[in-house]
Enzyme design. Structure first.
Site, PDB file in Angstrom:
ATOM      1  N   SER A  78       5.358 -36.113 -20.291  1.00  0.00           N
ATOM      2  CA  SER A  78       6.255 -35.207 -21.019  1.00  0.00           C
ATOM      3  C   SER A  78       7.704 -35.570 -20.756  1.00  0.00           C
ATOM      4  O   SER A  78       8.056 -36.084 -19.683  1.00  0.00           O
ATOM      5  CB  SER A  78       5.998 -33.771 -20.545  1.00  0.00           C
ATOM      6  OG  SER A  78       7.010 -32.888 -20.994  1.00  0.00           O
TER       7      SER A  78
ATOM      8  N   TYR B 163       6.024 -27.492 -13.897  1.00  0.00           N
ATOM      9  CA  TYR B 163       5.317 -28.263 -14.925  1.00  0.00           C
ATOM     10  C   TYR B 163       5.831 -29.699 -14.975  1.00  0.00           C
ATOM     11  O   TYR B 163       5.058 -30.663 -14.920  1.00  0.00           O
ATOM     12  CB  TYR B 163       5.474 -27.599 -16.293  1.00  0.00           C
ATOM     13  CG  TYR B 163       5.036 -28.496 -17.430  1.00  0.00           C
ATOM     14  CD1 TYR B 163       3.692 -28.838 -17.584  1.00  0.00           C
ATOM     15  CD2 TYR B 163       5.966 -29.037 -18.324  1.00  0.00           C
ATOM     16  CE1 TYR B 163       3.277 -29.686 -18.608  1.00  0.00           C
ATOM     17  CE2 TYR B 163       5.557 -29.873 -19.342  1.00  0.00           C
ATOM     18  CZ  TYR B 163       4.220 -30.201 -19.480  1.00  0.00           C
ATOM     19  OH  TYR B 163       3.814 -31.053 -20.489  1.00  0.00           O
TER      20      TYR B 163
ATOM     21  N   LYS C 213       3.974 -33.437 -13.988  1.00  0.00           N
ATOM     22  CA  LYS C 213       3.879 -34.583 -14.888  1.00  0.00           C
ATOM     23  C   LYS C 213       4.472 -35.837 -14.254  1.00  0.00           C
ATOM     24  O   LYS C 213       3.933 -36.939 -14.390  1.00  0.00           O
ATOM     25  CB  LYS C 213       4.571 -34.273 -16.221  1.00  0.00           C
ATOM     26  CG  LYS C 213       3.771 -33.338 -17.126  1.00  0.00           C
ATOM     27  CD  LYS C 213       2.429 -33.954 -17.475  1.00  0.00           C
ATOM     28  CE  LYS C 213       1.628 -33.102 -18.432  1.00  0.00           C
ATOM     29  NZ  LYS C 213       0.310 -33.700 -18.748  1.00  0.00           N
TER      30      LYS C 213
END
Length: 327
Positions: free
Chosen positions: A117, A141, A145
């Site tokens: 991402s 988050y 990643k």
């Protein structure tokens, strides 16, 4: 080859599974169905229900389906939720990847594509972001990643895997209405949700140093994203030597939030003036992907524009919310 697609019944995963299947690639899907929908998948694609945390299931699936490559999309991906539940996000996104990679290595599989991402960049200083930009994620988050990328590359180097990490920018649209995103976490469905309820869309901040004062973002049609996965997977399939490819997936063009709101009004037939609220912490003024590397390395570029994203997303929204057309 036979590709295992984890998370393949989700919004992005199902588009990838269909694109691969339609192109003649053999695929099998593993999904815990926490956000997956069975009807998104073609009947010819086998579905294994379960988690990447289930090592026994992974071993059985990899061997039973003769898997020779993995496309890993299964992950938790809500930024706000990751702040509230960091332990869950690290368990699902990092430990789950560790379990999967160990199973992959033990099974002798040598092709691995990881769904990453643009969140790995955090709030970048560069307005157009190359893959070489510093990775400074600002939420759990994004951290998971980035840790996932590190782990994939380290496993690749240690065990001779050909790997790829795809850094998605803002994904939108749908290839067909029944495959549309069912969540209301991204800006386009958030606009649709407000309009359907008779409320004005919200813009967070209009005092940024941009032409109209609102944030600028790079949007990628989910069908283009699926095509990028197919392109990268086929490159990995013919690659004889181990190595890593890390690429941005975007259009290389920015659209402001106000421009997007105007387009949503136009497509939906509304004329609702958005309300402006305070900035959200961590929002960069402009974040646009540099797409030079994927163009140079693979000859790939996006082909669909933002209008196509909004129009297709609206058709998908109305399929699930028929009252929206007359709202």
């Amino acid at each position: 080859m036979t590709w295992l697609i984890t998370g393949g019944a989700g919004y992005i995963g199902a588009h990838v599974a269909r694109a691969m299947n339609d192109a003649g690639e053999k695929v099998v899907v593993l999904d815990d169905m926490s956000s997956g929908i069975v009807k998104r998948l073609p009947e010819s694609v086998p579905l294994v229900r379960g988690s990447v945390l289930d090592r026994e299931l992974l071993d059985h699936t990899l061997a039973g389906h003769g898997v020779t490559g993995v496309i890993h999309l299964a992950a938790k991906k809500q930024v706000g939720e990751s702040v509230e539940q960091p332990l869950r996000y690290y368990e699902e996104n990092v430990h789950g990847l560790t379990v999967l990679l160990d199973a992959v290595v033990k099974a002798g599989i040598r092709k691995f594509l990881f769904s990453s991402s643009a969140a790995v960049y955090g709030v970048p200083e560069a307005e157009v972001i190359p893959e070489s930009a510093p990775c400074l994620p600002i939420n759990p988050y994004g951290e998971t990643k980035l840790a996932g990328e590190w782990l994939v590359r380290a496993a690749g180097r240690a065990h001779g895997l050909s790997t790829a990490c795809l850094r998605y920018f803002n994904v939108a649209g749908t290839a067909r209405p029944e495959l549309a995103d069912t969540g209301v976490f991204n800006i386009i469905p958030m606009f649709f949700d407000r309009l359907t309820r008779g409320e004005a869309p919200r813009i967070f901040g209009d005092d940024y140093p941009t032409p109209d004062g609102t944030c600028i973002r790079d949007y990628i049609h989910v069908a283009d994203l699926a095509d990028a996965h197919l392109t990268v997977a086929r490159r990995l399939a013919v690659q004889d030597t181990a190595g890593d490819l890390t690429v941005n997936i975007g259009r290389g063009e920015g659209v402001s939030v106000r421009e997007l709101a105007d387009l949503v009004n136009e497509v939906t037939g509304r004329g609702v003036t958005p309300v402006v609220e305070a900035r959200r912490p961590g929002d960069a003024a402009k974040a646009v992907a540099s797409v030079e590397r994927i163009g140079r390395e693979l000859g790939w570029s996006a082909s669909r524009d933002v209008r196509e994203m909004v129009e297709s997303a609206w058709e998908g929204w109305c399929l699930r919310h028929p009252e929206a057309r007359g709202a």
